[in-house]
Design a protein around this motif. Sequence first.
Motif, mmCIF file in Angstrom:
data_model
loop_
_atom_site.group_PDB
_atom_site.id
_atom_site.type_symbol
_atom_site.label_atom_id
_atom_site.label_comp_id
_atom_site.label_asym_id
_atom_site.label_seq_id
_atom_site.Cartn_x
_atom_site.Cartn_y
_atom_site.Cartn_z
ATOM 1 N N SER A 196 -1.339 0.608 -14.998
ATOM 2 C CA SER A 196 -2.437 0.201 -14.122
ATOM 3 C C SER A 196 -2.353 0.859 -12.749
ATOM 4 O O SER A 196 -3.378 0.993 -12.067
ATOM 5 C CB SER A 196 -2.466 -1.320 -13.975
ATOM 6 O OG SER A 196 -1.345 -1.773 -13.258
ATOM 7 N N LEU A 205 2.345 6.343 -6.906
ATOM 8 C CA LEU A 205 1.269 7.139 -7.484
ATOM 9 C C LEU A 205 1.601 8.626 -7.410
ATOM 10 O O LEU A 205 1.240 9.395 -8.303
ATOM 11 C CB LEU A 205 -0.041 6.866 -6.745
ATOM 12 C CG LEU A 205 -1.320 7.374 -7.356
ATOM 13 C CD1 LEU A 205 -1.533 6.785 -8.748
ATOM 14 C CD2 LEU A 205 -2.491 7.033 -6.465
ATOM 15 N N CYS A 206 2.354 9.017 -6.390
ATOM 16 C CA CYS A 206 2.764 10.420 -6.219
ATOM 17 C C CYS A 206 4.020 10.766 -7.021
ATOM 18 O O CYS A 206 4.502 11.891 -6.956
ATOM 19 C CB CYS A 206 2.998 10.707 -4.742
ATOM 20 S SG CYS A 206 1.495 10.688 -3.772
ATOM 21 N N LYS A 208 -1.892 3.941 -12.142
ATOM 22 C CA LYS A 208 -2.645 5.187 -12.206
ATOM 23 C C LYS A 208 -4.157 4.949 -12.185
ATOM 24 O O LYS A 208 -4.903 5.810 -11.756
ATOM 25 C CB LYS A 208 -2.267 5.951 -13.473
ATOM 26 C CG LYS A 208 -0.826 6.395 -13.475
ATOM 27 C CD LYS A 208 -0.446 7.047 -14.765
ATOM 28 C CE LYS A 208 1.030 7.389 -14.755
ATOM 29 N NZ LYS A 208 1.508 7.830 -16.044
ATOM 30 N N LYS A 209 -4.593 3.772 -12.634
ATOM 31 C CA LYS A 209 -6.029 3.479 -12.712
ATOM 32 C C LYS A 209 -6.556 2.788 -11.452
ATOM 33 O O LYS A 209 -7.751 2.778 -11.216
ATOM 34 C CB LYS A 209 -6.306 2.593 -13.907
ATOM 35 C CG LYS A 209 -5.995 3.265 -15.223
ATOM 36 C CD LYS A 209 -6.258 2.330 -16.373
ATOM 37 C CE LYS A 209 -5.898 2.993 -17.690
ATOM 38 N NZ LYS A 209 -6.102 2.095 -18.813
ATOM 39 N N PHE A 210 -5.659 2.205 -10.659
ATOM 40 C CA PHE A 210 -6.052 1.439 -9.478
ATOM 41 C C PHE A 210 -6.434 2.366 -8.338
ATOM 42 O O PHE A 210 -5.842 3.425 -8.165
ATOM 43 C CB PHE A 210 -4.883 0.534 -9.061
ATOM 44 C CG PHE A 210 -5.206 -0.407 -7.957
ATOM 45 C CD1 PHE A 210 -5.928 -1.554 -8.191
ATOM 46 C CD2 PHE A 210 -4.782 -0.144 -6.662
ATOM 47 C CE1 PHE A 210 -6.227 -2.433 -7.175
ATOM 48 C CE2 PHE A 210 -5.062 -1.012 -5.627
ATOM 49 C CZ PHE A 210 -5.789 -2.162 -5.883
ATOM 50 N N SER A 211 -7.424 1.969 -7.557
ATOM 51 C CA SER A 211 -7.785 2.756 -6.385
ATOM 52 C C SER A 211 -7.981 1.830 -5.189
ATOM 53 O O SER A 211 -8.532 0.742 -5.321
ATOM 54 C CB SER A 211 -9.055 3.569 -6.622
ATOM 55 O OG SER A 211 -10.158 2.710 -6.812
ATOM 56 N N ILE A 212 -7.518 2.276 -4.033
ATOM 57 C CA ILE A 212 -7.651 1.511 -2.805
ATOM 58 C C ILE A 212 -8.915 1.986 -2.098
ATOM 59 O O ILE A 212 -9.140 3.175 -1.949
ATOM 60 C CB ILE A 212 -6.426 1.709 -1.899
ATOM 61 C CG1 ILE A 212 -5.190 1.146 -2.580
ATOM 62 C CG2 ILE A 212 -6.652 1.059 -0.556
ATOM 63 C CD1 ILE A 212 -3.929 1.352 -1.791
ATOM 64 N N ARG A 213 -9.708 1.041 -1.648
ATOM 65 C CA ARG A 213 -10.946 1.393 -0.937
ATOM 66 C C ARG A 213 -10.710 1.427 0.535
ATOM 67 O O ARG A 213 -9.968 0.785 1.124
ATOM 68 C CB ARG A 213 -12.028 0.395 -1.239
ATOM 69 C CG ARG A 213 -12.391 0.419 -2.695
ATOM 70 C CD ARG A 213 -13.436 -0.611 -2.972
ATOM 71 N NE ARG A 213 -13.573 -0.733 -4.407
ATOM 72 C CZ ARG A 213 -14.514 -1.388 -4.979
ATOM 73 N NH1 ARG A 213 -15.412 -1.999 -4.258
ATOM 74 N NH2 ARG A 213 -14.582 -1.463 -6.266
ATOM 75 N N LYS A 273 0.830 -1.203 0.000
ATOM 76 C CA LYS A 273 0.000 0.000 0.000
ATOM 77 C C LYS A 273 0.864 1.253 0.000
ATOM 78 O O LYS A 273 0.626 2.185 -0.767
ATOM 79 C CB LYS A 273 -0.932 -0.001 1.211
ATOM 80 C CG LYS A 273 -1.871 1.174 1.259
ATOM 81 C CD LYS A 273 -2.812 1.069 2.441
ATOM 82 C CE LYS A 273 -3.766 2.242 2.473
ATOM 83 N NZ LYS A 273 -4.707 2.142 3.595
ATOM 84 N N TYR A 308 2.569 1.583 -3.341
ATOM 85 C CA TYR A 308 1.586 2.032 -4.335
ATOM 86 C C TYR A 308 1.333 3.535 -4.213
ATOM 87 O O TYR A 308 1.368 4.260 -5.212
ATOM 88 C CB TYR A 308 0.285 1.254 -4.182
ATOM 89 C CG TYR A 308 -0.886 1.921 -4.844
ATOM 90 C CD1 TYR A 308 -1.002 1.928 -6.223
ATOM 91 C CD2 TYR A 308 -1.851 2.570 -4.101
ATOM 92 C CE1 TYR A 308 -2.061 2.567 -6.846
ATOM 93 C CE2 TYR A 308 -2.918 3.211 -4.708
ATOM 94 C CZ TYR A 308 -3.016 3.204 -6.076
ATOM 95 O OH TYR A 308 -4.052 3.838 -6.689
ATOM 96 N N LEU A 309 1.070 3.984 -3.004
ATOM 97 C CA LEU A 309 0.765 5.406 -2.800
ATOM 98 C C LEU A 309 1.959 6.291 -3.156
ATOM 99 O O LEU A 309 1.787 7.350 -3.769
ATOM 100 C CB LEU A 309 0.319 5.650 -1.360
ATOM 101 C CG LEU A 309 -1.023 5.027 -0.974
ATOM 102 C CD1 LEU A 309 -1.280 5.188 0.511
ATOM 103 C CD2 LEU A 309 -2.153 5.613 -1.801
#
Length: 61
Positions: free
Chosen positions: A54, A11-12, A56-61, A4, A7-8
Amino acid sequence: MSLKKLYLDSLCGDRGALEILIMRFHPLLVKVSFRYGYFDEDCYQECVIAMIKSIKKFSIR
């Protein structure tokens, strides 16, 4: 470091986190890249590119 957090960070725009993330999934990418009994480098590169896109398209809930 957790997936996580990697990923974060990636993403930044943290390229180091992106590299670590790719290396964490390296065995899976290599496994997918074996075609007809040999390693297909082009397939590996396409898998890495798909992984980067992917993120950039992925989102964590």
